[in-house]
Design a protein around this motif. Structure first.
Motif, PDB file in Angstrom:
ATOM      1  N   ASP A  74      -7.697  -1.380   9.267  1.00  0.00           N
ATOM      2  CA  ASP A  74      -7.926  -1.587  10.700  1.00  0.00           C
ATOM      3  C   ASP A  74      -7.732  -3.041  11.125  1.00  0.00           C
ATOM      4  O   ASP A  74      -7.557  -3.324  12.299  1.00  0.00           O
ATOM      5  CB  ASP A  74      -9.292  -1.063  11.124  1.00  0.00           C
ATOM      6  CG  ASP A  74     -10.446  -1.654  10.328  1.00  0.00           C
ATOM      7  OD1 ASP A  74     -10.249  -2.624   9.567  1.00  0.00           O
ATOM      8  OD2 ASP A  74     -11.564  -1.126  10.461  1.00  0.00           O
ATOM      9  N   ASP A  75      -7.708  -3.987  10.174  1.00  0.00           N
ATOM     10  CA  ASP A  75      -7.452  -5.396  10.502  1.00  0.00           C
ATOM     11  C   ASP A  75      -5.971  -5.744  10.426  1.00  0.00           C
ATOM     12  O   ASP A  75      -5.588  -6.894  10.561  1.00  0.00           O
ATOM     13  CB  ASP A  75      -8.259  -6.326   9.597  1.00  0.00           C
ATOM     14  CG  ASP A  75      -7.866  -6.222   8.129  1.00  0.00           C
ATOM     15  OD1 ASP A  75      -6.920  -5.472   7.786  1.00  0.00           O
ATOM     16  OD2 ASP A  75      -8.515  -6.898   7.297  1.00  0.00           O
ATOM     17  N   GLY A  76      -5.115  -4.733  10.199  1.00  0.00           N
ATOM     18  CA  GLY A  76      -3.676  -4.937  10.153  1.00  0.00           C
ATOM     19  C   GLY A  76      -3.125  -5.249   8.764  1.00  0.00           C
ATOM     20  O   GLY A  76      -1.914  -5.292   8.576  1.00  0.00           O
ATOM     21  N   GLN A  77      -3.990  -5.453   7.789  1.00  0.00           N
ATOM     22  CA  GLN A  77      -3.525  -5.754   6.438  1.00  0.00           C
ATOM     23  C   GLN A  77      -3.011  -4.493   5.748  1.00  0.00           C
ATOM     24  O   GLN A  77      -3.530  -3.396   5.961  1.00  0.00           O
ATOM     25  CB  GLN A  77      -4.655  -6.355   5.603  1.00  0.00           C
ATOM     26  CG  GLN A  77      -5.027  -7.760   5.989  1.00  0.00           C
ATOM     27  CD  GLN A  77      -5.981  -8.374   4.973  1.00  0.00           C
ATOM     28  OE1 GLN A  77      -6.019  -7.978   3.807  1.00  0.00           O
ATOM     29  NE2 GLN A  77      -6.749  -9.350   5.417  1.00  0.00           N
ATOM     30  N   THR A  78      -1.998  -4.690   4.912  1.00  0.00           N
ATOM     31  CA  THR A  78      -1.452  -3.610   4.103  1.00  0.00           C
ATOM     32  C   THR A  78      -1.937  -3.785   2.668  1.00  0.00           C
ATOM     33  O   THR A  78      -1.921  -4.889   2.133  1.00  0.00           O
ATOM     34  CB  THR A  78       0.088  -3.627   4.138  1.00  0.00           C
ATOM     35  OG1 THR A  78       0.507  -3.437   5.493  1.00  0.00           O
ATOM     36  CG2 THR A  78       0.674  -2.551   3.268  1.00  0.00           C
ATOM     37  N   HIS A  79      -2.386  -2.692   2.068  1.00  0.00           N
ATOM     38  CA  HIS A  79      -2.856  -2.690   0.685  1.00  0.00           C
ATOM     39  C   HIS A  79      -1.952  -1.747  -0.100  1.00  0.00           C
ATOM     40  O   HIS A  79      -1.788  -0.585   0.276  1.00  0.00           O
ATOM     41  CB  HIS A  79      -4.311  -2.247   0.610  1.00  0.00           C
ATOM     42  CG  HIS A  79      -5.214  -3.102   1.446  1.00  0.00           C
ATOM     43  ND1 HIS A  79      -5.695  -4.313   1.017  1.00  0.00           N
ATOM     44  CD2 HIS A  79      -5.696  -2.935   2.700  1.00  0.00           C
ATOM     45  CE1 HIS A  79      -6.454  -4.848   1.959  1.00  0.00           C
ATOM     46  NE2 HIS A  79      -6.465  -4.031   2.997  1.00  0.00           N
ATOM     47  N   ASP A  80      -1.380  -2.247  -1.171  1.00  0.00           N
ATOM     48  CA  ASP A  80      -0.360  -1.528  -1.928  1.00  0.00           C
ATOM     49  C   ASP A  80      -0.798  -1.444  -3.388  1.00  0.00           C
ATOM     50  O   ASP A  80      -0.974  -2.469  -4.049  1.00  0.00           O
ATOM     51  CB  ASP A  80       0.961  -2.302  -1.800  1.00  0.00           C
ATOM     52  CG  ASP A  80       2.160  -1.528  -2.246  1.00  0.00           C
ATOM     53  OD1 ASP A  80       2.040  -0.636  -3.095  1.00  0.00           O
ATOM     54  OD2 ASP A  80       3.260  -1.846  -1.749  1.00  0.00           O
ATOM     55  N   VAL A  81      -0.995  -0.229  -3.891  1.00  0.00           N
ATOM     56  CA  VAL A  81      -1.434  -0.027  -5.268  1.00  0.00           C
ATOM     57  C   VAL A  81      -0.475   0.934  -5.965  1.00  0.00           C
ATOM     58  O   VAL A  81       0.100   1.823  -5.327  1.00  0.00           O
ATOM     59  CB  VAL A  81      -2.893   0.496  -5.320  1.00  0.00           C
ATOM     60  CG1 VAL A  81      -3.003   1.905  -4.766  1.00  0.00           C
ATOM     61  CG2 VAL A  81      -3.488   0.369  -6.704  1.00  0.00           C
TER      62      VAL A  81
END
Length: 159
Positions: A74-81
């Motif tokens: 929701d803060d615009g960050q992308t998390h990639d795992v």
């Protein structure tokens, strides 16, 4: 007989922080398995509360196959795992490596155990070999939130 270096490595891995979460779901093991192994299903629930969408889920479900999940917060960050499947026992057990794109050198391991249990099944999620306690605590938040969303996706079917 193990060399001293081997014993040290084994000891270090055992001492690294880990996390175990247990949840009971009033669904068949097959439905819980699908939630973790079907890209379309995983996209609908994966990630903690602050994840607003899961735009990418790639799953090559075979031992040695890889997965990748990209989440938008929701803060615009992308998390990639991403990781590699290490063990697959359909509807019962899934083991895979786990590494964030931002810290690929901090690979850990996730084991999902699904056990039939009375009116449904129990999920035991074990995440092991964290880099440090802070990483463990962060994943505790993430997995706990994800399991709440999984419960909602399954239709509130937990006990």
């Amino acid at each position: 007989m193990a060399k001293p270096a081997d014993r040290k490595t084994e000891k270090t891995e055992k001492e690294r922080p880990s996390l175990t979460l247990r949840r009971h779901y009033r669904v068949a093991p097959e439905k819980l398995w699908r939630a973790w192994t079907d890209p379309q299903a995983l996209r609908l629930w994966f990630g903690p509360a602050e994840i607003v969408s899961v735009p990418l889920v790639d799953i090559d479900l075979r031992v040695g196959g890889r997965f990748r999940v990209t989440m938008l917060a929701d803060d615009g960050q992308t998390h990639d795992v991403s990781g590699t499947y290490l063990e697959i026992v359909p509807n019962r057990r899934l083991v895979f490596s786990w590494a964030w794109r931002s810290t690929p050198e901090r690979e850990s391991r996730v084991t999902l155990q699904i056990e039939p249990d009375g009116d449904g099944c129990e999920l035991v999620l074990m995440h092991e070999q964290f880099f440090d306690q802070a990483a463990r605590d962060s994943h505790n938040h993430g997995w706990s939130g994800a399991l709440v969303k999984l419960e909602q996706w399954l239709g509130g079917a937990t006990a």
